[in-house]
Enzyme design. Sequence first.
Site, mmCIF file in Angstrom:
data_model
loop_
_atom_site.group_PDB
_atom_site.id
_atom_site.type_symbol
_atom_site.label_atom_id
_atom_site.label_comp_id
_atom_site.label_asym_id
_atom_site.label_seq_id
_atom_site.Cartn_x
_atom_site.Cartn_y
_atom_site.Cartn_z
ATOM 1 N N ASP A 103 41.114 57.006 40.961
ATOM 2 C CA ASP A 103 41.573 58.303 40.466
ATOM 3 C C ASP A 103 41.870 58.122 38.983
ATOM 4 O O ASP A 103 41.397 57.159 38.357
ATOM 5 C CB ASP A 103 42.808 58.751 41.254
ATOM 6 N N ALA A 154 45.497 62.297 51.711
ATOM 7 C CA ALA A 154 46.503 61.331 51.256
ATOM 8 C C ALA A 154 46.369 61.164 49.749
ATOM 9 O O ALA A 154 45.402 61.626 49.143
ATOM 10 C CB ALA A 154 46.328 59.988 51.967
ATOM 11 N N LYS A 155 47.326 60.512 49.148
ATOM 12 C CA LYS A 155 47.265 60.211 47.719
ATOM 13 C C LYS A 155 48.299 59.142 47.407
ATOM 14 O O LYS A 155 49.312 59.021 48.087
ATOM 15 C CB LYS A 155 47.565 61.460 46.874
ATOM 16 N N GLY A 156 48.023 58.388 46.360
ATOM 17 C CA GLY A 156 48.957 57.367 45.924
ATOM 18 C C GLY A 156 49.042 57.328 44.417
ATOM 19 O O GLY A 156 48.171 57.850 43.718
#
Length: 433
Positions: A163, A122-124
Site C-alpha cells: 500500500d 482488512a487493512k494494516g
Amino acid sequence: MTATAPAGTSSSPTPATPAPRTSPLTTALAQLSSAVGLLGYDDGLHQMLATPRRELHVAVPLRRDDGRIELLSGYRVQHNISRGPGKGGLRYAPGVDIDEVRALAMWMTWKCAVVDLPYGGAKGGVAIDPRGYSPAELERVTRRYTSEVMPIIGPERDIMAPDVGTTEQTMSWVMDTYSVNSGYTIPAVVTGKPIAIGGSLGRATATSRGVVHATAAALADAGTELSEVTAAVQGFGKVGSHAARFLAEGGARVVAVSDQYGGVHAPGGLDVAALLSHVAETGSVVDLPGADPLTNAELLALDVDVLIPAATEDVLDEDTAAAVKARWVVEGANGPTTSEGDRVLADRGITVVPDILANAGGVVVSYFEWVQAQQAYWWTEREIEDRLEQRMRSAYAAVAQRARADGITLRDAALVIGVRRVAEAHQLRGLYP
C-alpha cells in the site's frame, strides 16, 4: 528526522503542506449509512456492518542504525470476514492511525464484494515516514510488526499486500518472517511480492490497469472512447504513474499530473514516457521540461474530461469539488471524495466512478496471485490481464445497471451491491452460539 531524498537525487522539492482533512472513517460510515438506508436494513444489522470484527494495536520497537531505540505504533483491522479471509494492504505513513485503518478496512470489505471475490476486508499500518529510514531499519520494522500481528494473519485468515509507503520488498520480509516462524515457505500469506518468490505477473500495475478499464467502461456508457478525451492525474505514485501511462497508450491526452511536491501541465498533452524518465531521475514531476507548473488544487480544477484522484483520502471536499470541471471523476485512491464533496459532484451532474469499483484491479490480481500460490501454478501475463479486464468490466456493468434501475449514483449502486452481498453472508451464516 529529515526525510531522505528520493532515489537518484541529491535533494528534492519540499512537499506541500497538506490541508486539514475530514476523517476517512467519517466518510466511510456516512457511505455505509446511505447504503443501509437504501437497502432498508435494521439498526442491529447496520451496527454489525459498521463495526470491525477484530482489531489489533501493536507497539513496534525499532533499533535505529545508530543504536537508538524508537517506538512506533502499528495496527491491523479485520473489518469483516463473513465472505472469506481478510484482505488488505499494509501502509507506512506518518499519519496512520486506527480510524484511518478502520476506514480502509471497511472500504476493502465492500470492494472485494463488488468485484465478487471470496474475501473480507482488512487493512494494516505503521505510523512511520519510510523516507526517513534506511532499508535495514524498514526491514526491522516490518519483521517486528509481522511478528506482532502473526496470530491473526495467514493465507486462510488475513492476506497482506503493498500500500502507500510499502513495496514488494516489504511483502518479501512479511512472507519470510511468517514462513520462518511456521517452519516452511508460505507464499500465499501476502500478495504483491516479487515474481522470484511466488508473485504474480501483472500485479505491480493491476490497480492502474483496473482504473483505466473502469474509465473506458464509463466513457463507453456515454458513447465516448479513451482516444477522445483529455485527462488529469492527481498523484503520481504507484497507481497514478501507471494509470497515466495506460491512458496515454489508449489514446487519451494526459494534460496534467501532480505529486506531493507540485504538478505540471501541458495543454497539448504531456509526453508520458519522458515524464516517467524525468521522475526516475529527479524523484518528482516538478520541473519537467516543456511543461508549466501548477498546484494540486489547480489540477483538480482543470478543464479536462477525466479527473483521476490517485493520491490520498479526502482531496475532493465541498470546496474543491465545487471547482471541478471534469465530466468524469475516476477514483484511483481510496476515499478521495468526502460525503460533502460527493453531494456537490452529484448535484453538478459529474459522474464519479467510486474507489471500491475503480481501483479494485489491485485486489482482483492479488486474488489471482493468492490462487496461483495455493495451486503452485502460475498463469501468463496475458491470461491475467484478460481476466482482470473481464472482471472489471463485468463489475462496472452490474454497478451501472443498478444505478440506472434505482436512479442512484454509481457510488450508491456499488455500495448497495457490496453491502448487500456482505449482509447476505452474515445472514446465511447466522450468529454463534
